[in-house]
Design a protein around this motif. Structure first.
Motif, PDB file in Angstrom:
ATOM      1  N   VAL A 145     -12.101  18.437 -61.152  1.00  0.00           N
ATOM      2  CA  VAL A 145     -12.556  18.890 -59.844  1.00  0.00           C
ATOM      3  C   VAL A 145     -13.995  19.402 -59.907  1.00  0.00           C
ATOM      4  O   VAL A 145     -14.760  19.261 -58.953  1.00  0.00           O
ATOM      5  CB  VAL A 145     -11.628  20.003 -59.328  1.00  0.00           C
ATOM      6  N   ASN A 146     -14.368  19.960 -61.032  1.00  0.00           N
ATOM      7  CA  ASN A 146     -15.703  20.555 -61.168  1.00  0.00           C
ATOM      8  C   ASN A 146     -16.783  19.535 -61.512  1.00  0.00           C
ATOM      9  O   ASN A 146     -17.949  19.893 -61.649  1.00  0.00           O
ATOM     10  CB  ASN A 146     -15.663  21.655 -62.246  1.00  0.00           C
ATOM     11  N   SER A 147     -16.383  18.281 -61.653  1.00  0.00           N
ATOM     12  CA  SER A 147     -17.353  17.251 -62.031  1.00  0.00           C
ATOM     13  C   SER A 147     -18.223  16.828 -60.854  1.00  0.00           C
ATOM     14  O   SER A 147     -19.272  16.212 -61.043  1.00  0.00           O
ATOM     15  CB  SER A 147     -16.640  16.013 -62.582  1.00  0.00           C
ATOM     16  N   GLY A 148     -17.750  17.117 -59.647  1.00  0.00           N
ATOM     17  CA  GLY A 148     -18.489  16.711 -58.462  1.00  0.00           C
ATOM     18  C   GLY A 148     -18.311  15.249 -58.100  1.00  0.00           C
ATOM     19  O   GLY A 148     -18.951  14.758 -57.174  1.00  0.00           O
ATOM     20  N   THR A 149     -17.460  14.564 -58.827  1.00  0.00           N
ATOM     21  CA  THR A 149     -17.211  13.147 -58.532  1.00  0.00           C
ATOM     22  C   THR A 149     -15.724  12.908 -58.322  1.00  0.00           C
ATOM     23  O   THR A 149     -14.886  13.652 -58.825  1.00  0.00           O
ATOM     24  CB  THR A 149     -17.694  12.229 -59.667  1.00  0.00           C
ATOM     25  N   TYR A 150     -15.429  11.849 -57.607  1.00  0.00           N
ATOM     26  CA  TYR A 150     -14.039  11.430 -57.437  1.00  0.00           C
ATOM     27  C   TYR A 150     -13.753  10.321 -58.439  1.00  0.00           C
ATOM     28  O   TYR A 150     -13.474   9.187 -58.076  1.00  0.00           O
ATOM     29  CB  TYR A 150     -13.785  10.975 -56.008  1.00  0.00           C
ATOM     30  N   LYS A 151     -13.810  10.665 -59.697  1.00  0.00           N
ATOM     31  CA  LYS A 151     -13.558   9.715 -60.766  1.00  0.00           C
ATOM     32  C   LYS A 151     -12.229  10.060 -61.408  1.00  0.00           C
ATOM     33  O   LYS A 151     -12.052  11.174 -61.901  1.00  0.00           O
ATOM     34  CB  LYS A 151     -14.680   9.770 -61.797  1.00  0.00           C
ATOM     35  N   TYR A 152     -11.318   9.106 -61.385  1.00  0.00           N
ATOM     36  CA  TYR A 152      -9.984   9.319 -61.926  1.00  0.00           C
ATOM     37  C   TYR A 152      -9.864   8.598 -63.263  1.00  0.00           C
ATOM     38  O   TYR A 152     -10.208   7.419 -63.374  1.00  0.00           O
ATOM     39  CB  TYR A 152      -8.928   8.791 -60.950  1.00  0.00           C
ATOM     40  N   ILE A 153      -9.356   9.315 -64.239  1.00  0.00           N
ATOM     41  CA  ILE A 153      -9.119   8.734 -65.559  1.00  0.00           C
ATOM     42  C   ILE A 153      -7.622   8.562 -65.740  1.00  0.00           C
ATOM     43  O   ILE A 153      -6.845   9.501 -65.547  1.00  0.00           O
ATOM     44  CB  ILE A 153      -9.682   9.630 -66.666  1.00  0.00           C
ATOM     45  N   PHE A 154      -7.232   7.346 -66.114  1.00  0.00           N
ATOM     46  CA  PHE A 154      -5.820   7.022 -66.290  1.00  0.00           C
ATOM     47  C   PHE A 154      -5.446   6.987 -67.768  1.00  0.00           C
ATOM     48  O   PHE A 154      -6.252   6.598 -68.618  1.00  0.00           O
ATOM     49  CB  PHE A 154      -5.514   5.665 -65.656  1.00  0.00           C
ATOM     50  N   GLY A 155      -4.210   7.379 -68.047  1.00  0.00           N
ATOM     51  CA  GLY A 155      -3.679   7.211 -69.386  1.00  0.00           C
ATOM     52  C   GLY A 155      -3.323   5.758 -69.642  1.00  0.00           C
ATOM     53  O   GLY A 155      -3.468   4.895 -68.769  1.00  0.00           O
ATOM     54  N   THR A 156      -2.860   5.494 -70.838  1.00  0.00           N
ATOM     55  CA  THR A 156      -2.564   4.126 -71.248  1.00  0.00           C
ATOM     56  C   THR A 156      -1.233   3.620 -70.734  1.00  0.00           C
ATOM     57  O   THR A 156      -0.904   2.454 -70.901  1.00  0.00           O
ATOM     58  CB  THR A 156      -2.583   4.007 -72.776  1.00  0.00           C
ATOM     59  N   GLY A 157      -0.463   4.508 -70.113  1.00  0.00           N
ATOM     60  CA  GLY A 157       0.803   4.096 -69.528  1.00  0.00           C
ATOM     61  C   GLY A 157       1.971   4.233 -70.482  1.00  0.00           C
ATOM     62  O   GLY A 157       1.831   4.080 -71.698  1.00  0.00           O
ATOM     63  N   THR A 158       3.129   4.537 -69.913  1.00  0.00           N
ATOM     64  CA  THR A 158       4.381   4.614 -70.670  1.00  0.00           C
ATOM     65  C   THR A 158       5.418   3.770 -69.955  1.00  0.00           C
ATOM     66  O   THR A 158       5.665   3.960 -68.760  1.00  0.00           O
ATOM     67  CB  THR A 158       4.881   6.060 -70.769  1.00  0.00           C
ATOM     68  N   ARG A 159       5.977   2.847 -70.699  1.00  0.00           N
ATOM     69  CA  ARG A 159       7.014   1.993 -70.109  1.00  0.00           C
ATOM     70  C   ARG A 159       8.349   2.707 -70.232  1.00  0.00           C
ATOM     71  O   ARG A 159       8.793   3.028 -71.343  1.00  0.00           O
ATOM     72  CB  ARG A 159       7.055   0.640 -70.792  1.00  0.00           C
ATOM     73  N   LEU A 160       8.979   2.971 -69.115  1.00  0.00           N
ATOM     74  CA  LEU A 160      10.291   3.610 -69.086  1.00  0.00           C
ATOM     75  C   LEU A 160      11.364   2.545 -68.921  1.00  0.00           C
ATOM     76  O   LEU A 160      11.294   1.722 -68.003  1.00  0.00           O
ATOM     77  CB  LEU A 160      10.374   4.608 -67.927  1.00  0.00           C
ATOM     78  N   LYS A 161      12.322   2.580 -69.807  1.00  0.00           N
ATOM     79  CA  LYS A 161      13.437   1.652 -69.731  1.00  0.00           C
ATOM     80  C   LYS A 161      14.717   2.461 -69.632  1.00  0.00           C
ATOM     81  O   LYS A 161      15.047   3.223 -70.548  1.00  0.00           O
ATOM     82  CB  LYS A 161      13.452   0.752 -70.960  1.00  0.00           C
ATOM     83  N   VAL A 162      15.409   2.328 -68.529  1.00  0.00           N
ATOM     84  CA  VAL A 162      16.666   3.025 -68.320  1.00  0.00           C
ATOM     85  C   VAL A 162      17.795   2.033 -68.539  1.00  0.00           C
ATOM     86  O   VAL A 162      17.877   1.008 -67.865  1.00  0.00           O
ATOM     87  CB  VAL A 162      16.745   3.636 -66.914  1.00  0.00           C
ATOM     88  N   LEU A 163      18.653   2.366 -69.474  1.00  0.00           N
ATOM     89  CA  LEU A 163      19.719   1.457 -69.891  1.00  0.00           C
ATOM     90  C   LEU A 163      21.022   1.793 -69.190  1.00  0.00           C
ATOM     91  O   LEU A 163      21.418   2.960 -69.137  1.00  0.00           O
ATOM     92  CB  LEU A 163      19.887   1.548 -71.410  1.00  0.00           C
ATOM     93  N   ALA A 164      21.653   0.764 -68.684  1.00  0.00           N
ATOM     94  CA  ALA A 164      22.914   0.962 -67.962  1.00  0.00           C
ATOM     95  C   ALA A 164      24.060   1.302 -68.907  1.00  0.00           C
ATOM     96  O   ALA A 164      24.019   0.932 -70.092  1.00  0.00           O
ATOM     97  CB  ALA A 164      23.244  -0.293 -67.169  1.00  0.00           C
TER      98      ALA A 164
END
Lengths: 115, 116
Positions: free
Chosen positions: A96-115
């Motif tokens: 928020v203090n950067s003064g920019t609307y720049k969003y940094i994303f993580g590398t992602g996590t694949r969620l697998k829900v097993l029946a």
């Protein structure tokens, strides 16, 4: 510099069990934190965000996340997983203090829900 | 909320050609961004599309390769120029509002680009 870490490439959980998807962040100022979900062949969808106030935030589809400033974490949780929760989850941060609307994303996590 | 229409949804292009991707938002938004995503991987910010002025590019991305237009608050284009196989990726348009209460990003469904 801003950064986001999602330490797990994949999380497997049995249907009905609680799930946690981990996220830690690094910003020099104050963070706005977000979780997004991406279902196969679809765009990213907003799940929830932390801006200020209560450290536990609730979002769509029964998901919640807890902001922990001392541990610089924002883990995503759900008390009882559904097979339909299987998707790719991304954590994102904006300084928020950067003064920019720049969003940094993580590398992602694949969620697998097993029946 | 905002609905983002992005087209084309996919294309297969020849090396050396250019492709323009269009992004239309159904409501006025403050921010528009272009991201690149390898399948199943993280998003990399290409640039912020600024209305009526030059886009703001991130490190590693240049205007000659990725020219961006944003003539108004609801429309933007990204051109991938002089394409090579390394440009094969998913390109995502994103839009959102600022301000703590409403802050969130909306995403288009992406353009899957394959360069032969």
């Amino acid at each position: 510099a801003q950064s986001v870490a999602q330490p797990e490439d994949q999380v497997n959980v049995a249907e009905g069990n609680p799930l946690t998807v981990k996220c830690t962040y690094s910003v020099s100022g104050n963070p706005y934190l977000f979780w997004y979900v991406q279902y196969p062949n679809r765009g990213l969808q907003f799940l929830l965000k932390y801006i200020t106030g209560d450290n536990l935030v609730k979002g769509s589809y029964g998901f919640e996340a807890e902001f922990n400033k001392s541990q610089t974490s924002f883990h995503l949780k759900k008390p009882s997983a559904l097979v339909s929760d299987s998707a790719l989850y991304f954590c994102a941060v904006r300084d928020v203090n950067s003064g920019t609307y720049k969003y940094i994303f993580g590398t992602g996590t694949r969620l697998k829900v097993l029946a | 909320s905002a609905v983002i229409s992005q087209k084309p949804s996919r294309d297969i292009c020849q090396r050396g050609t250019s492709l323009t991707i269009q992004c239309q938002v159904d409501s006025q938004v403050t921010m528009m961004f272009w991201y690149r995503q390898q399948p199943g991987q993280s998003l990399t910010l290409i640039a912020t599309a600024n209305q009526g002025s030059e886009a703001t590019y991130e490190s590693g991305f240049v205007i000659d390769k990725f020219p961006i237009s944003r003539p108004n608050l609801t429309f933007s284009t990204l051109t991938v120029s002089n394409m090579s196989p390394e440009d094969s990726s998913i390109y995502l348009c994103s839009a959102g509002q600022g301000g703590a209460t409403n802050e969130k990003l909306f995403f288009g469904s992406g353009t899957q680009l394959s360069v032969l």
